[in-house]
Scaffold this motif. Structure first.
Motif, short mmCIF file in Angstrom:
data_model
loop_
_atom_site.label_atom_id
_atom_site.label_comp_id
_atom_site.label_asym_id
_atom_site.label_seq_id
_atom_site.Cartn_x
_atom_site.Cartn_y
_atom_site.Cartn_z
N UNK A 1 1.00 -1.72 0.07
CA UNK A 1 -0.15 0.18 0.11
C UNK A 1 0.81 1.20 0.29
N UNK A 2 0.97 2.05 -1.00
CA UNK A 2 1.38 3.28 -0.77
C UNK A 2 0.82 3.81 0.03
N UNK A 3 -0.02 3.88 0.70
CA UNK A 3 -1.14 5.14 2.24
C UNK A 3 0.31 4.45 2.97
N UNK A 4 0.50 2.94 3.08
CA UNK A 4 0.62 3.02 4.66
C UNK A 4 2.51 3.13 4.39
N UNK A 5 3.53 3.65 3.08
CA UNK A 5 4.88 3.66 3.57
C UNK A 5 5.02 5.72 2.19
N UNK A 6 3.77 6.29 2.41
CA UNK A 6 3.81 7.36 1.73
C UNK A 6 5.01 8.22 2.42
N UNK A 7 5.48 8.22 3.69
CA UNK A 7 5.38 9.36 4.53
C UNK A 7 6.50 8.45 5.56
N UNK A 8 7.65 7.71 4.74
CA UNK A 8 8.89 7.17 5.33
C UNK A 8 9.61 8.32 4.56
N UNK A 9 10.43 8.31 5.59
CA UNK A 9 11.62 8.88 5.26
C UNK A 9 12.70 8.69 3.97
N UNK A 10 12.62 7.20 3.53
CA UNK A 10 13.21 6.96 2.42
C UNK A 10 11.84 5.58 2.21
N UNK A 11 12.66 5.71 0.58
CA UNK A 11 11.58 4.49 0.32
C UNK A 11 12.68 3.54 -0.72
N UNK A 12 12.86 2.33 -0.87
CA UNK A 12 12.91 1.13 -1.51
C UNK A 12 12.30 0.21 -2.42
N UNK A 13 12.47 0.51 -3.74
CA UNK A 13 11.69 -0.88 -4.47
C UNK A 13 12.96 -1.54 -4.88
N UNK A 14 12.16 -3.20 -4.08
CA UNK A 14 13.06 -4.15 -4.42
C UNK A 14 12.15 -5.01 -6.17
N UNK A 15 13.29 -6.07 -6.83
CA UNK A 15 13.47 -6.70 -7.69
C UNK A 15 13.60 -7.86 -7.97
N UNK A 16 13.57 -8.80 -7.64
CA UNK A 16 14.51 -9.82 -8.37
C UNK A 16 15.72 -9.62 -7.46
N UNK A 17 15.77 -9.36 -5.95
CA UNK A 17 16.74 -9.25 -4.54
C UNK A 17 17.60 -8.61 -5.45
N UNK A 18 16.90 -7.52 -5.50
CA UNK A 18 18.30 -6.03 -5.56
C UNK A 18 17.19 -4.73 -6.02
N UNK A 19 17.65 -3.29 -5.44
CA UNK A 19 17.43 -2.24 -4.45
C UNK A 19 17.78 -1.91 -6.10
N UNK A 20 15.75 -1.31 -6.89
CA UNK A 20 15.70 -0.42 -8.44
C UNK A 20 15.58 0.63 -8.07
N UNK A 21 15.11 0.94 -7.23
CA UNK A 21 14.74 2.89 -7.27
C UNK A 21 14.11 3.14 -5.47
N UNK A 22 14.98 4.09 -5.34
CA UNK A 22 15.30 4.92 -3.78
C UNK A 22 14.93 6.24 -3.94
N UNK A 23 13.88 6.56 -2.72
CA UNK A 23 13.83 7.55 -2.57
C UNK A 23 12.61 7.82 -1.97
#
Length: 578
Positions: A528-550
């Protein structure tokens, strides 16, 4: 058999004094038992030799005294030796449980719960019977044989040899049937494990079975398992049914030889009437040991099979243990993943993952199903250890820390919420024995559970049932969150722990967590985006790697997976409002 007793010796050794006392009582009881036929012989010979009647009275009084002496020590023999087998059962059951709670996930992925339960109950009982009644009767029958045969040889060695004629056949029968009973019992125990596992799975998943209308199918599967279990038991019963009558037939043959040959020698005047009666009395005494010997073989073979199954568990070692010289837990809770890799059976789940989480921050991890989110956070409390790279807390590799010290500083709410069949208060306070009622209420309030509890008839003392079956999915998740918060952890991990609550309740819980965070490091996993939107940093994982962060805004501007997820959920919200 020697191997089975060698495995059991560490348990028996602590009761050496009791074992010696029990064996002492057994020896005195058997000596007294061997004296009864001698008194019978002397009494009969006294009558046939026309001695005074008072002599016979004294022999009768002696028989009563010896019988009472024998009965007293037989009582203490059973109390002491069978009691020790119960003590060993108690110690062994504690060791099994102690080892089971130490073992890691890899063990439970290989063994079913039903199999574990079968070994901790049915197999343990078979081992107790081997170490208690079987050992006691083996020692008793062996000593009875030695004493009886020694006296019989002294009186008439030729008649004794005739009595022992069936002995080689008895030995062969015992060896052949003993091995078959062992193999059959091992197969029965395996099937009992299968039945236990089937029952456990069906009871745990009873809602799914009803939802998919699979009651009849599961009943049919259980009946098939039960049929196989009964078939194996009938085969064992058939073996035992052949074994015991055959043994008794051989005993009858021995009686026949003693009566025939002994009667002939009596008529020839080679033995007295008293000696003839004594021989028959001894043969009567040896009937039970001969039958008991067959029963003992049965118990020994069952116990041997069960002991090997229990030892398989006791010899298991946890794959994640404390180092020989663990380092002290760091003061700060900053977390760093250095090229962390994790593989299961050759399949890479995390691949060279690099990630830094400053102490006191709230970070979020999102990604497709199977991208490695849960595996990532399970590396922090050492539920798993990396197969390459390292995970550092406060600059210290977690593998250099004691897992118990590490886990005390972490509040972890996994995807699958587990509650114990106790009260809500006891579930929240689990792991914090010193928790006060006020602290439990405070944790429940932060987790957004306080209002729900007020509506329960017994409040915090409400029983939740097995696995929390009386609570809704959202209530179970919030109870687990309250449990994690009560620990006042330096690191809080919520693995999709808000998936079963509505967005309003979710916002209330997240607001409470932010107000209470302090220097705590918080990791949120959610779809859920509503759960994570206020986090200091968000990491997106795909196939065991970080593909997005911010941050939320940065990732929306990037236009990757996170932006697509956000757009999709906005669309879903608009459709729900139509």
């Amino acid at each position: 058999m020697t191997k089975a007793f060698k495995s059991a010796w560490p348990y028996l050794r602590k009761y050496k004094r009791g074992v010696l006392l029990g064996l002492g009582a057994l020896i005195l009881k058997d000596i007294a038992g061997a004296g009864i036929p001698l008194l019978v012989r002397s009494g009969i010979d006294a009558v046939t030799n026309k001695q005074p009647l008072s002599t016979l009275y004294w022999f009768c009084l002696g028989l009563v005294g010896v019988s009472l002496f024998k009965g007293l020590f037989q009582y203490w023999m059973r109390v002491i030796l069978v009691g020790i087998s119960r003590d060993v059962e108690y110690d062994m059951r504690n060791d099994i449980f102690r080892n089971l709670v130490r073992l890691n996930h890899d063990f439970y992925s290989r063994y079913r719960t039903g199999d574990v339960m079968a070994r901790a109950t049915n197999d343990l009982n078979a081992v107790r019977m081997m170490l208690g009644p079987a050992v006691m009767y083996w020692a008793e029958t062996s000593l009875t044989f030695i004493l009886a045969l020694s006296i019989m040889f002294t009186v008439d060695w030729q008649l004794t040899l005739w009595a022992l004629t069936p002995a080689p056949v008895v030995s062969v029968v015992v060896m052949v049937f003993g091995k078959r009973i062992h193999d059959r019992f091992e197969a029965i125990q395996e099937l009992f494990s299968d039945i236990s596992s089937r029952v456990q799975e069906n009871l745990a998943g009873v809602r799914v079975i009803r939802a998919y209308v699979q009651e009849d199918a599961e009943i049919a599967r259980f009946e098939e398992l039960n049929k196989r279990f009964i078939a194996q038991n009938l085969k064992l019963a058939t073996l035992s049914g052949l074994f015991m009558p055959l043994l008794q037939a051989l005993i009858g043959l021995t009686f026949m030889l003693v009566l025939g040959v002994g009667g002939l020698r009596l008529m020839q005047g080679k033995i007295s009437l008293g000696s003839f009666v004594m021989f028959n009395t001894f043969m009567g005494m040896l009937v039970w040991p001969m039958i008991a010997f067959g029963w003992v073989v049965n118990l020994m073979q069952r116990g041997k099979a069960s002991m090997s199954r229990i030892q398989e568990y006791l010899q298991q070692e946890p794959s994640i243990t404390a180092p020989a010289h663990p380092k002290a837990m760091p003061e700060t809770a900053d977390i760093e993943f250095q090229a962390a890799g994790l593989s299961f059976e050759g399949r890479a789940v995390l691949d060279g993952l690099a990630l830094q989480i400053p102490a006191g921050q709230t970070i979020a991890i999102v990604g497709r199903t199977g991208s490695g989110k849960s595996s990532l956070v399970q590396l922090i409390p050492r539920i798993y250890d990396v197969t390459s790279g390292a995970v550092l807390i406060g600059g210290v590799d977690v593998r250099e820390l004691d897992p118990a010290d590490l886990r005390r500083q972490i509040g972890f709410v996994p995807q699958e919420t587990f509650l114990f069949s106790s009260t809500i208060a006891e579930n929240i306070a689990f792991g914090v024995e010193s928790a006060t009622d006020e602290e439990v209420r405070e944790a429940a309030a932060i987790a957004g559970l306080a209002h729900d509890i007020e509506e329960f008839p017994d409040g915090f003392q409400t029983k939740v049932g097995e696995r929390g079956i009386t609570l809704s999915g959202g209530q179970k998740q919030r109870t687990a969150i309250a449990r994690a918060l009560l620990r006042k952890p330096k690191i809080l991990i919520l693995d999709d722990a808000l998936s079963a609550v509505d967005t309003i309740t979710e916002e209330r819980i997240l607001h409470g967590l932010r107000n209470q965070s302090g220097s705590r490091t918080t990791i949120l996993i959610s779809h859920r985006v509503s759960t994570v939107r206020d986090a200091d940093c968000i990491y997106v994982l795909d196939e065991g790697r970080v593909v997005e962060r911010g941050t939320h805004a940065e990732l929306i501007a990037t236009g990757g997976y996170y932006a697509e997820l956000h757009q999709k959920q906005l669309l879903e919200e608009e459709l729900e409002q139509i």
